[in-house]
Scaffold this motif. Structure first.
Motif, short mmCIF file in Angstrom:
data_model
loop_
_atom_site.label_atom_id
_atom_site.label_comp_id
_atom_site.label_asym_id
_atom_site.label_seq_id
_atom_site.Cartn_x
_atom_site.Cartn_y
_atom_site.Cartn_z
N TRP A 536 30.61 60.17 83.85
CA TRP A 536 29.52 61.08 84.48
C TRP A 536 30.33 61.76 85.58
O TRP A 536 30.11 63.05 85.79
N VAL A 540 30.76 65.98 85.94
CA VAL A 540 30.20 66.66 86.75
C VAL A 540 30.89 67.48 88.01
O VAL A 540 30.49 68.02 89.16
N ARG A 543 30.90 71.08 88.96
CA ARG A 543 29.62 71.76 88.95
C ARG A 543 29.12 72.22 90.56
O ARG A 543 29.43 71.32 91.34
N PHE A 561 17.27 64.48 81.29
CA PHE A 561 18.61 64.99 81.22
C PHE A 561 18.71 66.39 80.45
O PHE A 561 19.56 67.09 81.07
N ALA A 565 20.42 69.54 82.21
CA ALA A 565 21.76 69.81 81.56
C ALA A 565 21.66 71.14 81.18
O ALA A 565 22.86 71.32 80.75
N VAL A 572 24.28 66.74 85.97
CA VAL A 572 23.37 65.64 85.92
C VAL A 572 24.23 64.38 85.58
O VAL A 572 24.77 64.33 84.47
#
Length: 665
Positions: A536, A540, A543, A561, A565, A572
């Motif tokens: 994860w 991300v 972002r 989520f 998302a 996230v």
């Protein structure tokens, strides 16, 4: 208040005197006739209330009010005037005046001024009480935060010590497993060649005796004797190790009298050859107890060997059985006595240690210093004890005390050497982590790529679960299933299914269905795996806003989520507990943390406290129903950006989160 004191401001001395007459005599009154004089006379520590006429010689009461409130923000100010309208009232109250008095009304009701001041003093008392409570609350909150910080530090320290202890336990388990493997090698790879040497030497001695001279025959006798010595030493080492593990495998109701008789008859030839006086004295009717027949036989056998070894020709050996009660438990006490030997007091405890022997004791028959250590291990295994009493004039007595338990549940707790084992076959790293999480500290998870020829060796008594990935089922040999069947229902077998395959599963179920009594409709389980945290963090990285979602419930975590998302501006990171959340915020910049209030590992308030201590500007949102009304207040005091109830709709949740982040929804 201990003393009530006011400052009265009016341009007219006559008016000041008239106003004084309207007030209680016990009230302390200071006066001023102008704005400038009032500023000089005013003392914020003495004058909590000021009563002033609006029109003064050098200004207005509103100007005086504005200047005095700079000195005393909590000042109670009462405005008096004979001419005033709504605008004046509005300005007075906006400036912070407490009340307004019309002097014409005072002429009609002289007590009205005192009534207004009484209410003002009540307000003043309330303000003082409020400030006092606020100070107490602030101090208590500071103490609580300090205590909480200390508690968190202690908790982190305990967690660190726990991790160290777990690591030490793992090292101990590995060492123990290595020792088990070594002893297994001793049991097979050492005994086999020694037995071969012994057998071949005996064969040569019997078949070729006439072709061997005396020296060669003596060599063969020595080889056989040393082979016997080595085999006995190996057996005793293995016995000693098994007793140290404390595993009770073969406990049953036993008649100890039958065991003693059997042991005694085994030594009758030696007793006659040495012309020993041997006697048994049994003073107990009930000699039944719950124990291991082989181990108890070994106990009394070792004690008889020890007695015969240290008793001279025509000496005496006796076994006496008595009973005694220790609390609610009845004990059988066995005293094995022999003449002719003496053990100094300093060795009364040491002789029960491995390889410990009394200096000067006879060694003609090859004592190894393990027999009494094994005796102590057997006594410990049965919750009993062994001790020695020795006298130079009479001889030595070994006293064995065994509690007369009637059931395995009565015995002291098991002492397993290590945690139960779970064997995984064909499972990837993610599955291995999943089962490690499922079993936690309760079991040790061992992963193997395939079912090898070592399967039967791996399947020892400590294995409680065997897990097959469906990918290895077709290549699993039938011998593995037969081994599972031999263990019966005590061993649990699981299959991890990634894709439904009826024929594959039917073959598997036919192999073990009779043993595990699986239901005819066959319940299949499919594991839905969470990606690891590092996945994860990579996901991300590009972002603009990163949200950390902390929720233990997989379904709720998935719902929240999915709601967030869908926005390509948001990254996230879903985690299941607070510890993973703390790890995540150290590795990547997080713009918002959303945490469930309830959690089995770290609840939302604790996570909020930890985050605010280290990241005070990081907004944190809690989700969950409060148990008490003060929980929401506590969350706000600790710095929560928002608190959502459990039943919050996904649309509301998404909208509020985007609003906190400043992201368009």
């Amino acid at each position: 208040m201990d003393q009530q004191r006011i400052l009265l401001v009016d341009s007219s001395e006559e008016e000041i005197s008239r106003l004084r007459a309207m007030l209680r005599t016990e009230l302390t009154i200071d006066t001023a006739r102008s704005r400038d004089q009032a500023l000089r006379v005013f003392d914020k520590d003495l004058h909590q209330i000021v009563v002033a006429d609006h029109l003064l010689a050098d200004g207005t009461a509103l100007e005086l009010l504005q200047e005095l409130r700079l000195l005393a923000p909590d000042l109670i100010f009462v405005l008096m005037t004979t001419e005033g309208g709504e605008n004046l009232l509005r300005e007075a109250f906006q400036a912070g005046a407490h009340d307004y008095l019309d002097k014409q009304l005072l002429e009609r009701d002289p007590y009205f001024l005192q009534q207004v001041l009484d209410k003002a003093f009540e307000k003043l008392d309330f303000q003082i009480l409020k400030h006092s409570l606020e100070r107490e609350l602030f101090n208590a909150n500071q103490d609580l935060l300090l205590h909480n910080q200390n508690l968190l530090r202690n908790t982190d320290q305990l967690q660190l010590e726990k991790l160290k202890l777990e690591e030490k336990n793992r090292e101990l388990e590995e060492l123990t497993e290595n020792l088990d493997n070594f002893l297994s090698i001793c049991s097979h790879d050492l005994r086999s060649p020694i037995s071969t040497v012994k057998s071949m030497s005996r064969f040569l001695l019997e078949r070729a005796r006439e072709r061997l001279d005396n020296i060669e025959q003596d060599f063969l006798h020595r080889i056989i004797k040393n082979a016997d010595y080595s085999l006995e030493l190996i057996e005793k080492l293995l016995d000693s190790h098994e007793l140290e593990r404390g595993v009770r495998r073969h406990f049953e109701m036993l008649d100890v009298n039958a065991i003693i008789n059997s042991v005694s008859h085994a030594f009758i030839l030696q007793i006659r050859q040495m012309d020993l006086n041997f006697m048994c004295f049994n003073k107990v009717d009930d000699l039944e107890l719950f124990g291991d027949r082989i181990k108890l036989t070994q106990l009394f056998n070792n004690l008889m060997v020890n007695a015969i070894r240290h008793t001279p020709q025509k000496g005496s050996i006796s076994i006496e059985v008595e009973e005694e009660r220790r609390g609610p438990t009845r004990h059988l006490v066995f005293s094995i006595f022999n003449t002719g030997s003496y053990i100094p007091p300093e060795y009364h405890e040491r002789i029960f240690d491995k390889f410990e022997q009394v200096p000067g004791a006879p060694r003609s028959d090859g004592g190894r210093g393990l027999g009494l250590a094994i005796c102590k291990g057997v006594c410990d295994l049965h919750g009993g004890s062994i001790s020695v009493r020795s006298d130079q004039a009479t001889g030595t007595t070994f006293i064995v005390s065994l509690p007369q338990y009637k059931d395995l549940e009565d015995l002291p707790g098991e002492r397993p050497l290590s945690r139960p084992k779970v064997l995984l076959f064909g499972c990837d790293e993610a599955l291995q982590k999943l089962f490690e999480t499922l079993f936690g500290d309760a079991a040790r998870v061992l992963a193997f790529n395939a079912v090898s020829k070592r399967f039967n060796q791996l399947l020892d008594h400590q294995v409680t679960h065997v897990v097959f990935d469906e990918t290895v089922l077709s290549s699993t040999p039938s011998s593995a299933f037969r081994s599972l069947q031999s263990r019966g229902p005590s061993l649990q077998t699981l299959v991890v299914v990634h894709k439904y395959d009826e024929s594959l599963l039917e073959r598997y179920y036919r192999s073990i269905n009779d043993v595990f009594s699986l239901p005819s409709d066959k319940a299949y389980m499919r594991w839905k795996l969470d990606y690891p945290l590092d996945h994860w963090l990579t996901e991300v990285a590009d972002r603009s806003r990163v949200v950390l979602l902390v929720e233990a419930d997989p379904e709720r975590r998935q719902s929240f989520f999915d709601q967030l998302a869908s926005d390509e501006n948001l990254g996230v990171i879903p985690v299941a507990n607070g510890y993973d959340a703390l790890l995540a915020v150290r590795k990547i910049e997080v713009h918002l943390v959303i945490a469930a209030r309830e959690s089995t590992v770290m609840d939302g308030l604790e996570l909020l406290t930890r985050l605010k201590l280290n990241y005070p500007e990081l907004p944190v949102v809690l989700i969950g129903d409060r148990e008490t009304p003060t929980e929401d207040l506590a969350a706000r005091v600790l710095g929560a950006a928002a608190v959502f109830p459990s039943e919050v709709t996904l649309d509301t949740f998404g909208r509020e989160v985007r609003q906190i982040l400043g992201v368009a929804g």
